[in-house]
Enzyme design. Structure first.
Site, PDB file in Angstrom:
ATOM      1  N   HIS A  81       0.879  -1.182   0.000  1.00  0.00           N
ATOM      2  CA  HIS A  81       0.000   0.000   0.000  1.00  0.00           C
ATOM      3  C   HIS A  81       0.908   1.220   0.000  1.00  0.00           C
ATOM      4  O   HIS A  81       1.648   1.431   0.957  1.00  0.00           O
ATOM      5  CB  HIS A  81      -0.885  -0.015   1.250  1.00  0.00           C
ATOM      6  CG  HIS A  81      -1.784  -1.215   1.322  1.00  0.00           C
ATOM      7  ND1 HIS A  81      -3.036  -1.250   0.767  1.00  0.00           N
ATOM      8  CD2 HIS A  81      -1.572  -2.455   1.841  1.00  0.00           C
ATOM      9  CE1 HIS A  81      -3.589  -2.442   0.971  1.00  0.00           C
ATOM     10  NE2 HIS A  81      -2.710  -3.200   1.612  1.00  0.00           N
ATOM     11  N   ASN A 113      -6.486   0.881  -2.473  1.00  0.00           N
ATOM     12  CA  ASN A 113      -7.224   1.618  -1.433  1.00  0.00           C
ATOM     13  C   ASN A 113      -6.586   2.972  -1.143  1.00  0.00           C
ATOM     14  O   ASN A 113      -6.269   3.309  -0.018  1.00  0.00           O
ATOM     15  CB  ASN A 113      -7.375   0.788  -0.153  1.00  0.00           C
ATOM     16  CG  ASN A 113      -6.050   0.396   0.460  1.00  0.00           C
ATOM     17  OD1 ASN A 113      -5.028   0.364  -0.214  1.00  0.00           O
ATOM     18  ND2 ASN A 113      -6.062   0.104   1.746  1.00  0.00           N
ATOM     19  N   HIS A 197      -9.193 -10.141  -0.784  1.00  0.00           N
ATOM     20  CA  HIS A 197      -9.101  -9.882   0.660  1.00  0.00           C
ATOM     21  C   HIS A 197     -10.251 -10.667   1.283  1.00  0.00           C
ATOM     22  O   HIS A 197     -11.408 -10.269   1.186  1.00  0.00           O
ATOM     23  CB  HIS A 197      -9.237  -8.374   0.923  1.00  0.00           C
ATOM     24  CG  HIS A 197      -9.248  -8.022   2.374  1.00  0.00           C
ATOM     25  ND1 HIS A 197      -8.247  -7.287   2.970  1.00  0.00           N
ATOM     26  CD2 HIS A 197     -10.133  -8.307   3.349  1.00  0.00           C
ATOM     27  CE1 HIS A 197      -8.531  -7.134   4.259  1.00  0.00           C
ATOM     28  NE2 HIS A 197      -9.663  -7.743   4.517  1.00  0.00           N
ATOM     29  N   HIS A 250      -2.754 -12.481   1.703  1.00  0.00           N
ATOM     30  CA  HIS A 250      -2.383 -12.658   3.115  1.00  0.00           C
ATOM     31  C   HIS A 250      -3.157 -13.775   3.830  1.00  0.00           C
ATOM     32  O   HIS A 250      -3.899 -13.530   4.791  1.00  0.00           O
ATOM     33  CB  HIS A 250      -2.508 -11.343   3.891  1.00  0.00           C
ATOM     34  CG  HIS A 250      -3.680 -10.462   3.519  1.00  0.00           C
ATOM     35  ND1 HIS A 250      -4.976 -10.886   3.541  1.00  0.00           N
ATOM     36  CD2 HIS A 250      -3.728  -9.165   3.113  1.00  0.00           C
ATOM     37  CE1 HIS A 250      -5.771  -9.891   3.180  1.00  0.00           C
ATOM     38  NE2 HIS A 250      -5.031  -8.834   2.907  1.00  0.00           N
ATOM     39  N   ASP A 323       2.292  -7.005   2.404  1.00  0.00           N
ATOM     40  CA  ASP A 323       1.129  -6.210   2.830  1.00  0.00           C
ATOM     41  C   ASP A 323       1.595  -4.947   3.561  1.00  0.00           C
ATOM     42  O   ASP A 323       0.981  -4.515   4.544  1.00  0.00           O
ATOM     43  CB  ASP A 323       0.160  -7.039   3.693  1.00  0.00           C
ATOM     44  CG  ASP A 323      -1.188  -6.355   3.888  1.00  0.00           C
ATOM     45  OD1 ASP A 323      -1.458  -5.348   3.200  1.00  0.00           O
ATOM     46  OD2 ASP A 323      -1.979  -6.828   4.728  1.00  0.00           O
ATOM     47  N   HIS A 327       0.976   3.593   8.356  1.00  0.00           N
ATOM     48  CA  HIS A 327       0.004   4.447   9.049  1.00  0.00           C
ATOM     49  C   HIS A 327       0.759   5.484   9.853  1.00  0.00           C
ATOM     50  O   HIS A 327       1.862   5.230  10.332  1.00  0.00           O
ATOM     51  CB  HIS A 327      -0.879   3.619  10.000  1.00  0.00           C
ATOM     52  CG  HIS A 327      -1.914   2.799   9.298  1.00  0.00           C
ATOM     53  ND1 HIS A 327      -2.986   3.357   8.640  1.00  0.00           N
ATOM     54  CD2 HIS A 327      -2.024   1.458   9.129  1.00  0.00           C
ATOM     55  CE1 HIS A 327      -3.726   2.395   8.109  1.00  0.00           C
ATOM     56  NE2 HIS A 327      -3.158   1.236   8.375  1.00  0.00           N
TER      57      HIS A 327
HETATM   58 ZN   LIG Z   1      -5.931  -7.095   2.590  1.00  0.00          ZN
END
Ligand SMILES: [Zn+2]
Length: 446
Positions: A81, A113, A197, A250, A323, A327
Site C-alpha cells: 500500500h 485503497n 481480501h 495474506h 502487505d 500508518h
Molecule cells: Zn488485505
C-alpha cells in the site's frame, strides 16, 4: 567501492549504474538459468555482459563486493500500500519505492485503497507516470468496484488496457458474491487475477484481534478464523464456476491453507500469498497491547502459524508478500480497539524470511526464487528477469549472514508502524539494480 553520488540521502532519485559494474563472488541463484554457484557478474550499460568464475584479468570498471551474499533476479512484492494519491503524509510512490529498494525489491504491485481509489484509467496513468523513471517497477492493481464501495463494478476493461496487473478491493472484502462472480468473468476475459481480501465483514465487524485464548484473556473482541475461511471457500467455488483466476491475499489460517490445497489438487487456478508477520508472530504478542500487532487479517494462533509454514514447504503457498501498510504515528497511538489495521513490511521482509524460514529449515535459500521472484510475476503475467548474458540487469543482492535490528537502520518509509523494531533479524538486503539504476543499502555502505 565508489559510487557516482549520494542521492539516497535525499531520496530524490536513484543512483545511475556506472558504465561497467562487477558484482564479485556472489552466490548466484536463478532456477530458470540453472544457476546455483558463486560467480562474478559483469553489468555493462545496464545489461548483463558476462558471468565469470572470477573477475577477468584487466577488468577496469567499478566493483561491488558480493562475498557471502546471494544474488538473485530482482525480488517482487505483489502486495503493498503506497498511499498515494491521498495519504502522502503516510507514504508516497517515491518513499514507498525507496523503502522497497532498501528492502531488496525491484518491483511491487500497489493496492487500490488510495484516495481516490485506483478505480479509473486516470489514477492508473498517474501512478505509472509518476514511477516511470523509478528503479522499482510499480504496477497498479485496479479496484473491482467504484471507490471500493462494493456496489458497482469499476471500468475494469479500461484499467486493464491502461496497465493494471490485477483487480482487487483489498483493504475491504467484496461482500457481494454476484459482483465477485462478474469480476471473475472479467478476470477470465482480460487474463487478470483477482486478489481477494478474504473476510466476511459480518463476522469481523467491531473486532480487533484473532478470536481465541488471547482475545478472551485480554477481553478484546476477536475475529474468528472462519470469517476468512468462508470467503476463501466462496471464492474458490466462484472460480470453479466462472473459469476466472483467483489469488488469496495474506492467508492466515490453517483451514484456509487446506482449502487452497484442495483447490489446487482439483487443478483450479487458485494461488495464495503469506506475509512475513503471519509466519513469524502469533496472537500472543497482542498481550503487549502494542497497536503495531494489529493488522487484517489478525495474527493467528500458533497452530495456524505452523500450518502456514507447512503450506510454504509443500508449495500450497506460492508467494511471500509484505502487505506493507503504512500508518501515521497519530493513528497508531490510539487505544488498541481504535487503532487502524496494518503494519509496514518492505524493509523487514528479507530479515524475517531468512531468520524465520531459511535459518529454521522451512525453506532453502533456493526456494526463495519461486516465492519472491518468479511466482508473483507469473501470477501477474509479468516477465521474470534472468541472470543471463544480454538480459537487462534486474537484480537483488542480500547478505544472509548479517544480523541486525530494524531500529538501527535508516528506514526510507514515511511510516514506522512495525512490531519488529527490536526483533533480532538475520539476512539483510545489500543492493538492488534495475532499469540502469542502483540502490545500495546505506547501512552497509559504510
Ligand atoms: Zn488485505
Amino acid at each position: 567501492m565508489s559510487m557516482p553520488n549520494k542521492s539516497y540521502l535525499t531520496t530524490k532519485s536513484f543512483d545511475r549504474l556506472p558504465e561497467e559494474l562487477a558484482v564479485t563472488n556472489a552466490h548466484l541463484i536463478d532456477k530458470v538459468e540453472k544457476l546455483d554457484a558463486v560467480k562474478t557478474v559483469i553489468i555493462k550499460n545496464g545489461q548483463i555482459d558476462g558471468i565469470h568464475d572470477q573477475l577477468p584479468d584487466g577488468y577496469k570498471g567499478e566493483q561491488l563486493n558480493g562475498d557471502g551474499c546471494v544474488l538473485m533476479p530482482g525480488w517482487f512484492d505483489m502486495h503493498v500500500h503506497l498511499r498515494e494519491p491521498g495519504r502522502e503524509d503516510e507514504e508516497t510512490l517515491q518513499t514507498g519505492s525507496f523503502a522497497a529498494a532498501n528492502g531488496g525489491f525491484t518491483g511491487v504491485a500497489c493496492m487500490p485503497n488510495t484516495q481516490p481509489a485506483i478505480d479509473s484509467q486516470e489514477v492508473i496513468n498517474y501512478i505509472l507516470e509518476r514511477t516511470e523513471n523509478n528503479l522499482v517497477d510499480v504496477h497498479p492493481v485496479a479496484a473491482i468496484t467504484c471507490g471500493r464501495q462494493g456496489e458497482q463494478l469499476a471500468p475494469i476493461a479500461e484499467m486493464a488496457e491502461a496497465g493494471a496487473v490485477a483487480i482487487s478491493d483489498d483493504g475491504s472484502p467484496l461482500m457481494n458474491a454476484e459482483l465477485m462472480r462478474r469480476a471473475l468473468e472479467y478476470s477470465k476475459m482480460f487474463e487478470l487475477p483477482i486478489l481477494g481480501h478474504e473476510e466476511d465483514a459480518n463476522l469481523s465487524k467491531n473486532r480487533h484481534m484473532h478470536e481465541g485464548f488471547y482475545s478472551t484473556k485480554l477481553g478484546i473482541a476477536g475475529i474468528p478464523a472462519i470469517s476468512e475461511e468462508v470467503f476463501i471457500a466462496r471464492d474458490i467455488m466462484l472460480t470453479a464456476y466462472t473459469g476466472g483466476r483467483f489469488h488469496v491475499c495474506h492467508i492466515s489460517t490453517k483451514d484456509g491453507v487446506d482449502l487452497v490445497r484442495q483447490a489446487k489438487a482439483k487443478g483450479l487456478p487458485v494461488t495464495c500469498e503469506v506475509t512475513p508477520h503471519h509466519f513469524t508472530l502469533t496472537d500472543k504478542v497482542v498481550e503487549s497491547y502494542d497497536t503495531n500487532t494489529k493488522m487484517s487479517p489478525p495474527l493467528r494462533s500458533d497452530e495456524d502459524r505452523q500450518a502456514l509454514l507447512e503450506g510454504l514447504k509443500d508449495g500450497t503457498i506460492d508467494v511471500i508478500a509484505t502487505d506493507h501498510a503504512p500508518h501515521s504515528i497519530e493513528e497508531k497511538e490510539a487505544e488498541y480497539i481504535y487503532a487502524p489495521f496494518g503494519i509496514t513490511g518492505l524493509e523487514t521482509a528479507v530479515g524475517l524470511i531468512i531468520s524465520q524460514l531459511v535459518e529454521q529449515d522451512v525453506l532453502g535459500v533456493q526456494d526463495l526464487y519461486n516465492k519472491c521472484v518468479a511466482n508473483p510475476r507469473k501470477i501477474l503475467k509479468l516477465a521474470i528477469p534472468k541472470i543471463a548474458r544480454g538480459e537487462t540487469a534486474n537484480l537483488t543482492l542480500f547478505n544472509p549472514g548479517v544480523t541486525w535490528k530494524f531500529k538501527d537502520i535508516r528506514s526510507f518509509s514515511k511510516s514506522q508502524n512495525t512490531p519488529f523494531k527490536e526483533f533480532p533479524l538475520k539476512g539483510k538486503p545489500v543492493a538492488v539494480i534495475n532499469k540502469g539504476q542502483i540502490f545500495i543499502s546505506p547501512d552497509l555502505k559504510k
